[in-house]
Design an enzyme around this catalytic site. Structure first.
Site, PDB file in Angstrom:
ATOM      1  CE  LYS A  43      53.986  53.688   4.388  1.00  0.00           C
ATOM      2  NZ  LYS A  43      52.599  53.897   4.235  1.00  0.00           N
ATOM      3  CG  MET A  88      49.845  51.954  10.842  1.00  0.00           C
ATOM      4  SD  MET A  88      48.953  52.429   9.364  1.00  0.00           S
ATOM      5  CE  MET A  88      47.290  51.979   9.809  1.00  0.00           C
ATOM      6  CG  ASP A  98      52.080  46.063   1.050  1.00  0.00           C
ATOM      7  OD1 ASP A  98      52.326  46.641  -0.012  1.00  0.00           O
ATOM      8  OD2 ASP A  98      50.989  46.102   1.639  1.00  0.00           O
TER       9      ASP A  98
HETATM   10  N1  SAH Z   1      47.038  44.581   8.089  1.00  0.00           N
HETATM   11  C1  SAH Z   1      48.078  44.695   9.072  1.00  0.00           C
HETATM   12  C2  SAH Z   1      48.230  46.106   9.574  1.00  0.00           C
HETATM   13  C3  SAH Z   1      48.704  47.052   8.528  1.00  0.00           C
HETATM   14  S1  SAH Z   1      48.981  48.642   9.117  1.00  0.00           S
HETATM   15  C4  SAH Z   1      47.815  43.713  10.207  1.00  0.00           C
HETATM   16  O1  SAH Z   1      46.753  43.113  10.268  1.00  0.00           O
HETATM   17  O2  SAH Z   1      48.713  43.509  11.020  1.00  0.00           O
HETATM   18  C5  SAH Z   1      50.699  48.595   9.452  1.00  0.00           C
HETATM   19  C6  SAH Z   1      50.940  48.542  10.937  1.00  0.00           C
HETATM   20  O3  SAH Z   1      50.805  47.225  11.411  1.00  0.00           O
HETATM   21  C7  SAH Z   1      52.328  48.941  11.378  1.00  0.00           C
HETATM   22  O4  SAH Z   1      52.482  50.325  11.421  1.00  0.00           O
HETATM   23  C8  SAH Z   1      52.378  48.329  12.741  1.00  0.00           C
HETATM   24  O5  SAH Z   1      51.661  49.098  13.664  1.00  0.00           O
HETATM   25  C9  SAH Z   1      51.617  47.047  12.528  1.00  0.00           C
HETATM   26  N2  SAH Z   1      52.502  45.902  12.266  1.00  0.00           N
HETATM   27  C10 SAH Z   1      52.489  45.095  11.202  1.00  0.00           C
HETATM   28  N3  SAH Z   1      53.408  44.117  11.338  1.00  0.00           N
HETATM   29  C11 SAH Z   1      54.001  44.317  12.525  1.00  0.00           C
HETATM   30  C12 SAH Z   1      55.011  43.643  13.254  1.00  0.00           C
HETATM   31  N4  SAH Z   1      55.605  42.556  12.785  1.00  0.00           N
HETATM   32  N5  SAH Z   1      55.355  44.115  14.458  1.00  0.00           N
HETATM   33  C13 SAH Z   1      54.753  45.200  14.968  1.00  0.00           C
HETATM   34  N6  SAH Z   1      53.818  45.888  14.315  1.00  0.00           N
HETATM   35  C14 SAH Z   1      53.427  45.446  13.123  1.00  0.00           C
END
Ligand code: SAH
Length: 506
Positions: A61, A176, A39
């Protein structure tokens, strides 16, 4: 050969960004995979752990690019697993937290495919941690709410239950929806959340490009807009945000915020990148060269086979040492087959590499300066009629053998390896440099400088060039590249120390 019963899909959490935050099992799944599906939020660097022949499929995306729809991804995973493949489906953070991992698991079950889940470090907890915010703290809260600010676009009604979120005690973390922060914070206040509740936004958390913005529910949306603060980010609401003043361990590292491109071979860049990252830099690999075996394999093998016939063997680089001993142990089972040959290694890294093969270094001239090497050797013996073997790179400078011969030595040179331009941008570093530039680019050999130059990348304003020593600097100057930093000690720790010094952080 496809055998359905052997297919398996691993739904793997790739962590929030820092590659060292992957679990051991995640790494193993990457190493084993026949097919890797990843992803946008997966750090592409982790893909380098995969087998060379792995099939990599990007399913995330990115602005403007075509996205695979969720049911297309489900179909893909099922289809590959059914074909008997080991499929590793990498997802940012944890696969079961807002990652649609649950839906993919359901699709696999429905298709009768084997699967396993590998939980990961979620950005919801790991992100705040890297901003110095513990999501729970005995003195502040006993509850944590994690919610998504991104609503299902197919639903017309708002699905966010502001009332429930605002009235829940303790810390709230939002994933998000950062672009909807204004609506969300207003909704929370309307539902009873105090406007003075502390908020922190953490962007690209756990990576060198992490950014944190703090405020209150009342003003965070305005601040975020003013700072053009964009996704991906997590938002933390609650008193624990204040702990950041004391606990901000990551962003206070000496090189935090400095973007440093490391031009080395892919095999070697890791060490320098790792050291710079430990100091907080946003360091990334930009491999420009690749080490290849000796072009004349037969000649090199023959020379190594007769290496016991030399009185001195001179190594000029760690790569030369690896190439030599790689072949040596292919030919011989016993280290004593090297006979009485003595070993000279130029520079501490070369000497270290020799020692790693359990051979002592008899002479260790500090610099690659012919005069110094000769002096160091002469201290040990006269060079008159002494047989010397020089194992080094194709196209290396030839002053040393000439000088040795002037002193009566009988010199054989052998080409142990050669460096060729790296054409693959596996970790995306070249693309990243092209798009964003860097604060600094490091060069650890003449060939890294030459090959960087040959890439013809755009000249970004303000970028500084750092060199490991005078030989590399000379090459850089001949290519009209400025030398902003030159390491007085010509090895990786020396280069790192001089970069720290350059930024006023001794
Ligand atoms: N499964 C993922 C979340 C997926 S939804 C998890 O457990 O982290 C995607 C969202 O995750 C993004 O929009 C953001 O809010 C957050 N996210 C993922 N990686 C990030 C990062 N390195 N820094 C800040 N936000 C992050």
């Amino acid at each position: 050969m496809a055998d359905m019963s052997h297919g398996i899909c691993f739904l793997v959490g790739a962590g929030p960004g820092d590659p060292l935050l992957l679990t051991l099992k995640a790494r193993e799944c990457i190493q084993r995979a026949d097919v890797l599906i990843y992803d946008y939020l997966c750090n592409p660097e982790i893909l380098k752990w995969a087998r060379k022949d792995v099939e990599k499929i990007y399913a995330g995306k990115k602005a403007g690019a075509h996205t695979l729809k969720q049911d297309e991804i489900n179909d893909l995973i099922v289809q590959k697993t059914r074909a008997g493949k080991t499929v590793t489906r990498l997802k940012g953070g944890d696969p079961f937290l807002f990652g649609r991992g649950g839906e993919e698991a359901e699709a696999l079950v429905q298709a009768g495919c084997r699967f396993e889940v590998v939980p990961g470090v979620t950005s919801a907890i790991g992100g705040p941690a890297y901003a110095g915010i513990p999501v729970t703290h005995r003195a502040h809260n006993t509850m944590l709410t994690i919610f998504t600010g991104h609503e299902d676009p197919t639903k017309s009604e708002t699905s966010l239950d502001y009332k429930a979120i605002a009235s829940a005690p303790g810390t709230k973390v939002m994933l998000m929806g950062i672009e909807r922060l204004s609506i969300i914070s207003q909704g929370m206040m309307k539902a009873g959340m105090d406007a003075s509740t502390p908020v922190a936004l953490v962007r690209w958390a756990t990576t060198g490009r992490q950014q944190t913005l703090t405020g209150t529910v009342g003003d965070i949306a305005t601040k975020a807009e003013a700072a053009a603060f964009k996704a991906p980010a997590v938002a933390v609401f609650g008193d624990v945000v204040a702990l950041r003043d004391k606990l901000n361990w990551f962003e206070s590292k000496p090189l935090f915020g400095k973007r440093i491109a490391v031009t080395r071979t892919r095999q070697q860049a890791g060490d320098l990148v790792q050291r710079l990252r430990e100091l907080g830099a946003d360091a990334f690999e930009m491999p420009t060269i690749r080490i290849e075996p000796a072009p004349n394999k037969r000649e090199f093998y023959e020379t190594v086979a007769y290496s016991h016939g030399y009185e001195w063997i001179i190594f000029t680089s760690p790569n030369g040492v690896d190439a030599f001993f790689g072949v040596f142990y292919e030919l011989y089972k016993d280290a004593r087959s090297l006979g009485a040959a003595r070993i000279a290694a130029i520079g501490p890294a070369t000497a270290e590499r020799v020692r790693s093969y359990r051979f002592a270094v008899d002479v260790q001239p500090e610099k690659y300066v012919a005069e110094e090497i000769l002096k160091a050797l002469q201290k040990e013996t006269s060079l008159e009629n002494v047989k010397v073997l020089l194992a080094r790179a194709e196209g290396a400078r030839d002053v040393l053998p000439v000088e040795l011969e002037k002193l009566g030595a009988i010199v054989d040179e052998t080409i142990a390896y050669r460096t060729v331009p790296e054409t693959e941008d596996a970790s995306g570093g070249i693309e990243r440099y092209r798009a964003e530039g860097a604060d600094m680019v490091t060069f650890t050999s003449s060939s890294t400088a030459e090959n960087f130059h040959a890439l013809g990348l755009p000249a970004h304003e303000g970028v500084r060039f750092a060199s490991i020593g005078p030989v590399t600097s000379k090459t850089m100057q001949s290519l009209k590249m400025p030398v902003d930093v030159e390491a007085p000690v010509h090895d990786i720790p020396g280069l790192v120390a001089s970069i720290l010094q350059f930024y006023g952080k001794p």
